[in-house]
Design an enzyme around this catalytic site. Structure first.
Site, PDB file in Angstrom:
ATOM      1  N   LYS A  50       0.851  -1.193   0.000  1.00  0.00           N
ATOM      2  CA  LYS A  50       0.000   0.000   0.000  1.00  0.00           C
ATOM      3  C   LYS A  50       0.886   1.242   0.000  1.00  0.00           C
ATOM      4  O   LYS A  50       1.917   1.274   0.682  1.00  0.00           O
ATOM      5  CB  LYS A  50      -0.905  -0.020   1.233  1.00  0.00           C
ATOM      6  CG  LYS A  50      -1.937   1.101   1.277  1.00  0.00           C
ATOM      7  CD  LYS A  50      -2.861   0.952   2.482  1.00  0.00           C
ATOM      8  CE  LYS A  50      -3.931   2.037   2.521  1.00  0.00           C
ATOM      9  NZ  LYS A  50      -4.843   1.894   3.666  1.00  0.00           N
ATOM     10  N   SER A 125      -9.746   1.883   2.643  1.00  0.00           N
ATOM     11  CA  SER A 125      -8.854   2.606   1.760  1.00  0.00           C
ATOM     12  C   SER A 125      -7.807   1.719   1.076  1.00  0.00           C
ATOM     13  O   SER A 125      -7.189   2.136   0.087  1.00  0.00           O
ATOM     14  CB  SER A 125      -8.121   3.699   2.539  1.00  0.00           C
ATOM     15  OG  SER A 125      -7.301   3.138   3.538  1.00  0.00           O
ATOM     16  N   SER A 149     -10.010  -0.336   6.859  1.00  0.00           N
ATOM     17  CA  SER A 149      -9.392  -0.242   5.530  1.00  0.00           C
ATOM     18  C   SER A 149      -8.683  -1.484   5.017  1.00  0.00           C
ATOM     19  O   SER A 149      -8.334  -1.531   3.842  1.00  0.00           O
ATOM     20  CB  SER A 149      -8.418   0.921   5.492  1.00  0.00           C
ATOM     21  OG  SER A 149      -9.117   2.105   5.280  1.00  0.00           O
TER      22      SER A 149
HETATM   23  N1  GLN Z   1     -13.093   4.414   5.737  1.00  0.00           N
HETATM   24  C1  GLN Z   1     -12.611   4.861   7.002  1.00  0.00           C
HETATM   25  C2  GLN Z   1     -12.191   6.316   6.896  1.00  0.00           C
HETATM   26  O1  GLN Z   1     -12.422   6.880   5.890  1.00  0.00           O
HETATM   27  C3  GLN Z   1     -11.482   3.990   7.459  1.00  0.00           C
HETATM   28  C4  GLN Z   1     -10.236   4.261   6.754  1.00  0.00           C
HETATM   29  C5  GLN Z   1      -9.084   3.413   7.211  1.00  0.00           C
HETATM   30  O2  GLN Z   1      -9.251   2.397   7.886  1.00  0.00           O
HETATM   31  N2  GLN Z   1      -7.904   3.872   6.897  1.00  0.00           N
HETATM   32  O3  GLN Z   1     -11.650   6.880   7.785  1.00  0.00           O
END
Ligand code: GLN
Length: 444
Positions: A50, A125, A149
């Site tokens: 990532k 994400s 995410s």
């Molecule tokens: N979708 C969540 C956010 O937008 C979690 C994101 C994540 O786990 N990095 O914060």
């Protein structure tokens, strides 16, 4: 790379491919075999990373324009560990900018598409991390999970994603979003691969002040297939309103399978779940507003060429460099931390976080794992949730409490809804990844 050449045009999982260095690394590994040097179990296996995990000399952007041309001068601890484990890094994977999002639509560069259905999002994400594994572009990948995410994209793409206990995997070299919630974890095609990869990246690191000094057990040894007598808790809040009917059905089917394997289950309550989303967005945005202060045009990446004085330079760099969602979070976080509102918002959210953590502790006094869906729906359509941030945020309602409590959780495939994969979430006690893997492996 041949496989990537075949499918990447459609999936768009990578932000940077590193073929030259990957070939050189593979060649160096060949030498080791020729010399008959003992090698690791992950020897030679291709991995994707990532793009918020820093890689020395390999462009690392966190999918933000503000880091568009950033070449880190060091490797994250997990990257050092992967090199030691003799994997080969293939490239850097797309994500929502600074890991803020649930669909990869917040990437500053491009969209990634769900390999199961190109009209759908891969989740986020860590969308690139999940899509690349699902599409067979890499054998496994690393993602990061602040509020879901790793698990939500794993669920959307039909792969296995593990969010380890907070503190198990070093965050040194992970570009921080919300430091008290962020964890790096593996995304793989099956549970066994996942455990091998976690074992390789876990462990104490003096470079991360929140790193836990615990022994890393042999996760594979726990995968006996035997879950007789195991006690499963199913929170009623995780199967309630907003959870799609097919999702609910797939969880009930999974519970039948787990029962057949000798486990028992009961419904429980995590009463403070309804506050998790609000708590998470206050705390994660507060931490993000502080963490992202470092992107000021001086020390890293992009600097606006249009400014005429220092203050303008800061302002224009951030205005031009950050995307909409990142700005929204910085503003919310700055507001929540400001002197007049700190007690009413930030401090209150911290207290509620403790209550949410205690909900989990109470259930774990009587049960070995908590089981529910990973996400309330299968992968949604591109563009479907982009108009209203609240509907996008609501997609993480089942994963966020886990980060607030700091416990480990995995998402494993558990069925389909109209050809789209669904994920079963298995949540464990602090540092009890072994039991989580044991159950996931028996179920798989
Ligand atoms: N979708 C969540 C956010 O937008 C979690 C994101 C994540 O786990 N990095 O914060």
């Amino acid at each position: 790379y041949k496989r990537i050449g075949e499918v990447e045009g459609k999936v768009q999982a990578f932000l940077t491919l590193d073929e030259e260095n990957a070939r050189a690394a593979a060649k160096a590994l060949d030498e080791k075999v020729i010399q008959n040097k003992p090698t690791s179990k992950l020897y030679g296996l291709p991995i994707g990373i990532k793009d918020n995990i820093v890689t020395k000399g390999l462009r690392t952007t966190a999918a933000s324009k503000i880091l568009e041309n950033f070449d880190p001068i060091y490797d994250a601890t997990v990257i050092q560990k992967l090199k030691h484990a003799e994997t080969v890094t293939i490239g850097k994977l797309n994500m929502d900018e600074f890991a803020m999002g649930s669909s990869n639509e917040n990437s500053g560069f491009k969209k990634t598409y769900n390999p199961w259905n190109l009209d759908r999002v891969p989740g986020g994400s860590s969308g690139g991390s999940a899509a690349s594994v699902a599409a067979g572009e890499v054998l496994f990948s690393l993602g990061s999970d602040t509020g879901g995410s790793i698990r939500q994209p794993a669920s959307f793409c039909g792969v296995v994603g593990m969010k380890p206990t907070y503190g198990l995997v070093s965050r040194f070299g992970l570009i921080a979003f919300a430091s008290s919630l962020d964890q790096i974890g593996p995304i793989t095609r099956n549970v066994e691969d996942n455990a091998f990869l976690l074992k390789a990246i876990a462990g104490y690191d003096e470079m991360d002040s929140t790193s836990a000094n615990v022994d890393i057990p042999d996760y594979i040894a726990s995968m006996t297939g035997d879950i007789k007598g195991l006690r499963i808790a199913v929170p009623k809040e995780y199967l309630g309103e907003g959870v799609n009917e097919e999702v609910r059905k797939s969880v009930m089917d999974a519970l039948v399978i787990l029962e057949r394997l000798g486990a028992t289950w009961e419904e429980v309550s995590l009463p403070h779940s309804k506050y998790a989303l609000a708590t998470y967005y206050l705390l994660s945005s507060s931490e993000a507003s502080a963490n992202l202060a470092r992107f000021d045009g001086v020390r890293y990446g992009y600097r606006s060429p249009n400014a005429e004085n220092l203050l303008e330079m800061y302002k224009m760099t951030r205005e031009e460099g950050f995307g909409e969602e990142v700005k929204r979070r910085i503003m919310l976080g700055t507001f929540a931390l400001s002197a007049g509102y700190y007690d009413a918002h930030y401090k209150k959210a911290q207290k509620v976080r403790t209550l949410i953590k205690q909900d989990f502790e109470k259930v774990f006094e009587q049960y070995d794992v908590i089981v529910g869906p990973t996400a309330p729906t299968p992968a949604f359509k591109l563009g479907e949730n982009t108009r209203d941030p609240m509907t996008m945020y609501a997609n993480d309602i089942l994963t966020i409490p886990v980060n607030l409590a700091g416990v480990p959780a995995i998402s494993v495939p558990c069925g389909f809804d109209k050809g789209l994969p669904l994920g079963l979430q298995i949540i464990g006690r602090h540092f009890d990844e072994s039991t989580v893997y044991k159950v996931a492996h028996a179920f798989e």
